[in-house]
Design an enzyme around this catalytic site. Structure first.
Site, mmCIF file in Angstrom:
data_model
loop_
_atom_site.group_PDB
_atom_site.id
_atom_site.type_symbol
_atom_site.label_atom_id
_atom_site.label_comp_id
_atom_site.label_asym_id
_atom_site.label_seq_id
_atom_site.Cartn_x
_atom_site.Cartn_y
_atom_site.Cartn_z
ATOM 1 C CB CYS A 165 14.634 -110.556 -15.291
ATOM 2 S SG CYS A 165 14.230 -108.822 -14.999
ATOM 3 C CD GLN A 195 13.618 -104.514 -17.858
ATOM 4 O OE1 GLN A 195 12.590 -105.155 -17.692
ATOM 5 N NE2 GLN A 195 14.764 -104.847 -17.276
ATOM 6 C CB SER A 211 -7.423 -108.095 -10.003
ATOM 7 O OG SER A 211 -6.976 -107.232 -11.024
ATOM 8 C CB SER A 260 6.118 -107.983 -12.806
ATOM 9 O OG SER A 260 7.239 -107.260 -13.282
ATOM 10 C CG HIS A 302 9.918 -109.918 -11.901
ATOM 11 N ND1 HIS A 302 10.918 -110.871 -11.814
ATOM 12 C CD2 HIS A 302 10.220 -109.168 -13.000
ATOM 13 C CE1 HIS A 302 11.773 -110.703 -12.812
ATOM 14 N NE2 HIS A 302 11.371 -109.674 -13.544
ATOM 15 C CB CYS A 318 12.082 -110.879 -21.525
ATOM 16 S SG CYS A 318 10.974 -110.207 -20.258
#
Length: 389
Positions: free
Chosen positions: A91, A152, A210, A244, A345, A375
Site C-alpha cells: 500500500c 489484513q 453517512s 477503506s 484507496h 501501513c
C-alpha cells in the site's frame, strides 16, 4: 547540501474499483498517463528534462504488468528518452516512490523526477498476481510462523481488540472521514489537486449522508469461524463501513531541488524534510505506522507537537485510532480533508494521493510541518515529514 521540494501534485478523481465504477473503463496505463500529462501541463516543465519516473503499483499482473510506469510515460507523450520504473511496497508503493525520488534529488542523482502511482482494482483485482494454489511466502516464512499468516482484515480486527476499540468508535471515525471529504469538495479544496478524467470530476465513494446509524447496520466484513477460534479476543467489529473501499485511481508529484526550481521558475509547495521506513509484526501487520512515526520524528529532530497536519492512511479505522492512542496525536489535525475510508484507496496510487492532498492542505492552512505515514502488508510502514514553504 541539496534539498528536495515538491513543485506540483495532482491526482485523478478516485472511482469505485468495481466493473460499474466511474473509471473502470480506463486502462490503468491511461489512468497514470493522465496524471503525468497533467503534471507537466500544470507545472510548465519540459518533460524531456525529467530524469526518471518512479511509480508504485501493487498488483503487477495483467494490464498492470510489464513496468506499467514506463508505458504510462510513453502514453503521456513524454520523450522516449525519459526512463521509468515500477516499485512495490504494497500500500505504500507510491510513498516509497516519493522517498526514492527525493533521496535521488538530495544525493545529486536527479535534478527533476516524478513519483507517482496507479491501481485499477476494477480491472486488476487484489491478489490477481497470486494464482490459485500458489504460495507467495515460501517455506522459510511458514517455518517461522507455523500457525500461518493472516489476511489484513483479521489484522485490523486484532488491532481493534488489542487497543479496545469499539464498533461505535470506529464507525464514528469513518463518518467523520466522509464528513471532512464532503466538506473539502463543497469548499473547493480539491480543485487544485484533482485532474478530471472522461467527465469524472469527483471522488465516487464519498458519502455526505453517512451516519453511525447507517454504519451500525453493516455486518462484519471478515468474520471467519476458524480465525475466531484461533483469536477468541476478536469481537468482529470491522465492516465495509469502517474500512477503506477498493478503488481505481492514479496520482503523481513532481520533485526537484530548490535550486533547480528557481532556475526553471517553479513554485515549491513543500520541502521533503525527513524519511523513515520500518518493519513490524506481520500478524498485526498494520501497526508499523507507530514506530515509523517515532522514527521519522527522531530523524527530523521534531516532536509530535511540531506537526501541524497528519496524513495517516485509513486502511481501517482501527489502524488510525490505535496509532492515535500510541502517539497521542490530536485527531483534529489528522486527515483534515478526509481519508481513504471516504476518498478511496487505489493501492499503488495511495501514497502519492496522500502526498498530493497533504501538500495542498498545507498550503491552504499555512502549515509549517506535516507528517505522512502508511501501513503496508507484511508488517511494513513508511513515514515522512514535509516542511511548508
Amino acid at each position: 547540501m541539496r534539498d528536495a521540494v515538491i513543485v506540483e501534485a495532482v491526482r485523478t478523481p478516485i472511482g469505485k474499483g468495481r466493473p460499474n465504477g466511474s473509471l473502470a473503463h480506463v486502462h490503468p496505463v491511461e489512468l497514470l498517463a493522465h496524471t503525468l500529462r497533467t503534471l507537466v501541463e500544470r507545472s510548465g516543465v519540459d518533460p524531456a528534462l525529467i530524469d526518471d519516473v518512479i511509480g508504485g503499483t501493487v498488483d503487477q499482473v495483467g494490464e498492470q504488468a510489464m513496468n506499467t510506469t514506463r508505458y504510462a510515460v510513453l502514453s503521456a507523450g513524454f520523450p522516449e528518452s525519459v526512463p521509468a520504473t515500477t516499485v512495490d511496497r504494497q500500500c505504500g508503493s507510491s510513498q516509497q516512490a516519493v522517498h526514492f525520488a527525493a533521496q535521488g534529488v538530495i544525493s545529486g542523482a536527479y535534478d527533476l523526477v516524478v513519483a507517482c502511482g496507479v491501481e485499477s482494482m476494477s480491472r486488476v483485482p487484489m491478489w490477481s498476481n497470486v494464482p490459485a494454489g500458489k504460495d507467495p511466502f515460501g517455506p522459510g516464512v511458514a517455518e517461522r510462523y507455523p500457525e500461518g499468516l493472516i489476511p489484513q482484515g483479521i489484522s485490523a480486527e486484532l488491532i481493534a481488540a488489542k487497543w479496545s476499540l469499539s464498533r461505535e468508535e470506529m464507525d464514528a471515525f469513518a463518518v467523520e472521514s466522509h464528513r471532512k471529504a464532503a466538506a473539502a469538495w463543497e469548499g473547493g479544496l480539491f480543485a487544485e489537486e484533482v485532474a478530471p478524467l472522461d467527465g469524472v470530476t469527483r471522488d465516487e465513494c464519498v458519502r455526505p449522508g453517512s451516519s453511525t446509524e447507517v454504519l451500525a447496520g453493516l455486518k462484519p466484513a471478515y468474520y471467519d469461524p476458524a480465525f475466531g477460534e484461533r483469536f477468541p479476543q476478536i469481537d468482529w467489529n470491522v465492516t465495509a463501513g469502517n474500512a477503506s473501499p477498493v478503488n481505481d485511481g492514479a496520482s503523481a508529484v513532481l520533485i526537484t531541488s530548490s535550486e533547480t526550481a528557481a532556475r526553471l521558475g517553479l513554485r515549491p509547495l513543500a520541502r521533503l524534510h525527513s524519511f523513515a521506513v520500518t518493519g513490524s509484526d506481520p500478524l498485526l501487520m498494520l501497526t508499523g505506522v507507530v514506530p515509523a512515526t517515532e522514527k521519522v520524528l527522531r530523524k527530523a529532530s521534531l516532536t509530535l507537537d511540531d506537526i501541524d497536519l497528519f496524513e495517516v492512511n485509513e486502511a481501517f479505522s482501527s489502524v488510525v485510532l490505535a496509532w492515535r492512542q500510541e502517539t497521542g496525536a490530536d485527531l483534529s489535525k489528522v486527515n483534515v480533508h478526509g481519508g481513504a475510508i471516504a476518498i478511496g484507496h487505489p493501492l499503488g496510487a495511495s501514497g502519492t494521493r496522500l502526498t498530493t492532498t497533504l501538500v495542498h492542505a498545507m498550503r491552504a492552512r499555512g502549515a509549517r510541518y506535516a507528517l505522512q505515514t502508511m501501513c503496508e502488508a507484511g508488517g511494513l510502514a513508511n513515514a515522512m515529514v514535509l516542511e511548508g514553504l
